[in-house]
Scaffold this motif. Structure first.
Motif, PDB file in Angstrom:
ATOM      1  N   GLY A   8       0.771  -1.235   0.000  1.00  0.00           N
ATOM      2  CA  GLY A   8       0.000   0.000   0.000  1.00  0.00           C
ATOM      3  C   GLY A   8       0.797   1.277   0.000  1.00  0.00           C
ATOM      4  O   GLY A   8       0.223   2.372  -0.037  1.00  0.00           O
ATOM      5  N   GLY A   9       2.111   1.185   0.047  1.00  0.00           N
ATOM      6  CA  GLY A   9       2.908   2.393   0.012  1.00  0.00           C
ATOM      7  C   GLY A   9       2.837   3.079  -1.338  1.00  0.00           C
ATOM      8  O   GLY A   9       2.285   2.540  -2.303  1.00  0.00           O
ATOM      9  N   GLY A  10       3.392   4.275  -1.418  1.00  0.00           N
ATOM     10  CA  GLY A  10       3.407   5.002  -2.666  1.00  0.00           C
ATOM     11  C   GLY A  10       3.817   6.443  -2.471  1.00  0.00           C
ATOM     12  O   GLY A  10       4.257   6.842  -1.395  1.00  0.00           O
ATOM     13  N   GLY A  15      -1.198  16.391   2.435  1.00  0.00           N
ATOM     14  CA  GLY A  15      -2.633  16.492   2.626  1.00  0.00           C
ATOM     15  C   GLY A  15      -3.415  15.292   2.140  1.00  0.00           C
ATOM     16  O   GLY A  15      -4.596  15.125   2.491  1.00  0.00           O
ATOM     17  N   ASP A  16      -2.768  14.434   1.348  1.00  0.00           N
ATOM     18  CA  ASP A  16      -3.429  13.239   0.831  1.00  0.00           C
ATOM     19  C   ASP A  16      -3.525  12.154   1.894  1.00  0.00           C
ATOM     20  O   ASP A  16      -2.943  12.267   2.977  1.00  0.00           O
ATOM     21  CB  ASP A  16      -2.683  12.701  -0.383  1.00  0.00           C
ATOM     22  N   SER A  17      -4.233  11.106   1.530  1.00  0.00           N
ATOM     23  CA  SER A  17      -4.376   9.942   2.402  1.00  0.00           C
ATOM     24  C   SER A  17      -3.775   8.719   1.732  1.00  0.00           C
ATOM     25  O   SER A  17      -3.664   8.652   0.500  1.00  0.00           O
ATOM     26  CB  SER A  17      -5.860   9.684   2.712  1.00  0.00           C
ATOM     27  N   LEU A  18      -3.417   7.747   2.566  1.00  0.00           N
ATOM     28  CA  LEU A  18      -2.840   6.497   2.072  1.00  0.00           C
ATOM     29  C   LEU A  18      -3.135   5.427   3.103  1.00  0.00           C
ATOM     30  O   LEU A  18      -3.135   5.706   4.315  1.00  0.00           O
ATOM     31  CB  LEU A  18      -1.334   6.657   1.886  1.00  0.00           C
ATOM     32  N   SER A  19      -3.381   4.212   2.631  1.00  0.00           N
ATOM     33  CA  SER A  19      -3.666   3.122   3.542  1.00  0.00           C
ATOM     34  C   SER A  19      -2.669   1.995   3.328  1.00  0.00           C
ATOM     35  O   SER A  19      -2.447   1.566   2.200  1.00  0.00           O
ATOM     36  CB  SER A  19      -5.091   2.601   3.306  1.00  0.00           C
TER      37      SER A  19
END
Length: 119
Positions: A8-10, A15-19
């Protein structure tokens, strides 16, 4: 042996979201605590968040409180780290780690997944 695989990295903007997800093959072990650590470039590895596998109590390091959420699916043996309002300072390799019942430390680690946040 306990095996952990992060995904799930990237690369995202501030301000964005990541899971992130951590798939756990626990074998015959019983999990006590699962945690997310991170290692920013040129810095030491640090604890980000942890969750007691059985009862679900959580801990967060101060810089991520209110922005990150750790959770787990006990049936699927997956731990998650939902990250929102990401800052450039959150850029790091994120590792999933497990402590088993009867163990005294985080003995088992995943290979890590890169999270890069640009301003």
């Amino acid at each position: 042996q306990v095996q952990l695989v992060e995904s799930g990295g990237g690369s995202v903007q501030a301000g964005d979201s990541l899971s992130l997800s951590c798939a756990i093959n626990k074998g015959t072990f019983s999990l006590s605590v699962v945690a997310w650590f991170r290692q920013p470039p040129g810095k030491e590895r640090e604890l980000v968040a942890s969750i007691w596998w059985s009862l679900g109590q959580t801990y967060y390091t101060e810089p991520v409180k209110g922005r990150f959420t750790i959770s787990r699916d006990k049936d699927k043996n997956i731990a998650y780290l939902q990250m929102s309002s990401l800052w450039p300072e959150d850029t790091a390799v994120y590792y999933c780690s497990a402590r088993v019942i009867g163990g005294s430390s985080y003995e088992f680690w995943g290979q890590g997944t890169q999270v890069s946040v640009s301003s």
